[in-house]
Design a protein around this motif. Structure first.
Motif, PDB file in Angstrom:
ATOM      1  N   ALA A 206      11.653   5.471 -31.014  1.00  0.00           N
ATOM      2  CA  ALA A 206      10.328   5.821 -30.505  1.00  0.00           C
ATOM      3  C   ALA A 206      10.052   5.138 -29.174  1.00  0.00           C
ATOM      4  O   ALA A 206       9.495   5.746 -28.253  1.00  0.00           O
ATOM      5  N   ALA A 207      10.451   3.877 -29.058  1.00  0.00           N
ATOM      6  CA  ALA A 207      10.247   3.156 -27.802  1.00  0.00           C
ATOM      7  C   ALA A 207      11.067   3.777 -26.670  1.00  0.00           C
ATOM      8  O   ALA A 207      10.617   3.836 -25.519  1.00  0.00           O
ATOM      9  N   THR A 208      12.256   4.259 -26.998  1.00  0.00           N
ATOM     10  CA  THR A 208      13.087   4.916 -25.989  1.00  0.00           C
ATOM     11  C   THR A 208      12.392   6.162 -25.448  1.00  0.00           C
ATOM     12  O   THR A 208      12.357   6.400 -24.236  1.00  0.00           O
ATOM     13  N   GLY A 209      11.824   6.945 -26.355  1.00  0.00           N
ATOM     14  CA  GLY A 209      11.087   8.127 -25.923  1.00  0.00           C
ATOM     15  C   GLY A 209       9.862   7.777 -25.102  1.00  0.00           C
ATOM     16  O   GLY A 209       9.559   8.439 -24.100  1.00  0.00           O
ATOM     17  N   ARG A 210       9.162   6.724 -25.502  1.00  0.00           N
ATOM     18  CA  ARG A 210       7.990   6.294 -24.733  1.00  0.00           C
ATOM     19  C   ARG A 210       8.397   5.792 -23.351  1.00  0.00           C
ATOM     20  O   ARG A 210       7.691   6.015 -22.357  1.00  0.00           O
ATOM     21  N   ALA A 211       9.531   5.100 -23.280  1.00  0.00           N
ATOM     22  CA  ALA A 211      10.019   4.616 -21.985  1.00  0.00           C
ATOM     23  C   ALA A 211      10.331   5.777 -21.047  1.00  0.00           C
ATOM     24  O   ALA A 211      10.071   5.709 -19.843  1.00  0.00           O
ATOM     25  N   LYS A 212      10.871   6.842 -21.612  1.00  0.00           N
ATOM     26  CA  LYS A 212      11.140   8.033 -20.797  1.00  0.00           C
ATOM     27  C   LYS A 212       9.838   8.629 -20.279  1.00  0.00           C
ATOM     28  O   LYS A 212       9.734   8.982 -19.096  1.00  0.00           O
TER      29      LYS A 212
END
Length: 264
Positions: A206-212
């Protein structure tokens, strides 16, 4: 079931989204446009997916627009052309907004819409012998629907000569421009993809998607108004005498009236 693409998801959550029209050099047809849009939505929503790899079968990554689709646009009226260009633009938007890391595995030729597909990916690993080009002006057209994503990736300064000249260029120049992340020898391309995938399997999904999303929010905004403006410019271009001559020359396998012989 899809007709023009395939996708699989392995036990690690690595999805492979594959252009599967090698006999047409994976050119973008009306069917492929619809199927890529649907696949992008599915992959973005699938919690089991950690990383997406966009690749292609055959000798080319993507040779641009499908000839049949192009002929239909040539013969269509303005409203139909706008509707089709909108479907294409929404496909690129859906791919650009996949809430997962997207890695392009590029080999062979990537022209026109193929460069657009690369530009909506987060990382692009290219074979050392790959060739690239924004070839639309050879037909009297412009790289309209892909332009927001290409400019967002490489900047206006790099985009201007490539948009205008339609010249082909290699992997090293593509990397220098920022279109390609890294280059691998043809026989090492799969290993390079695996190395690119690995870090994303160690991060919180989820954090990876938010970072994107964070990175996209800080970059050049690609709004509905921007997309609509590029579609209008493309529709105007399709109605020009140059486009009629360029597309007709292409299908008649002759040089358009403006083409000059190369310098000695």
């Amino acid at each position: 079931m899809f007709e023009t693409i395939r996708y699989t998801i392995d036990a690690k959550g690595v999805a492979r989204l594959t252009l599967a029209q090698p006999q047409k050099h994976n050119a973008l047809s009306a069917v492929m446009i619809s199927e890529l849009t649907e696949a992008a939505v599915r992959l973005s929503a699938d919690a089991a997916v950690r990383v997406v790899v966009l690749d292609a079968e055959g000798r080319s990554f993507c040779a641009g627009g499908d000839l049949g689709w192009m002929r239909e646009q040539f013969e269509a009226d303005r409203s139909t052309r706008i509707a089709e260009a909108t479907r294409l633009a929404l496909m690129f938007k859906a791919l650009n907004e996949i809430a997962k890391p997207v890695i392009a595995r590029v080999h062979g030729n990537a022209f026109g819409g193929g460069v657009g597909l690369m530009s909506v990916c987060d990382a692009v690993i290219a074979s050392a012998d790959a060739r690239f080009g924004l070839t639309e002006t050879r037909l009297g057209l412009i790289p309209a629907t892909i332009s927001p994503y290409v400019v967002a990736r490489i900047g206006e300064g790099r985009a201007r000569p490539l948009f205008m000249s339609a010249r082909l260029f290699g992997a090293e120049e593509a990397r220098e421009a920022g279109l390609v992340t890294s280059i691998a020898a043809p026989d090492a391309l799969d290993a390079a993809i695996e190395a690119e995938i690995e870090p994303y399997l160690q991060t919180a999904p989820a954090a990876t998607g938010r970072a994107k999303r964070l990175a996209r929010s800080l970059g050049q905004p690609i709004t509905e108004a921007t997309i609509a403006a590029t579609i209008e410019q493309l529709a105007d271009c399709w109605e020009s005498a140059e486009a009629r001559e360029g597309v007709a020359a292409f299908f008649e396998r002759r040089d358009p009236s403006w083409r000059q012989p190369p310098l000695p």
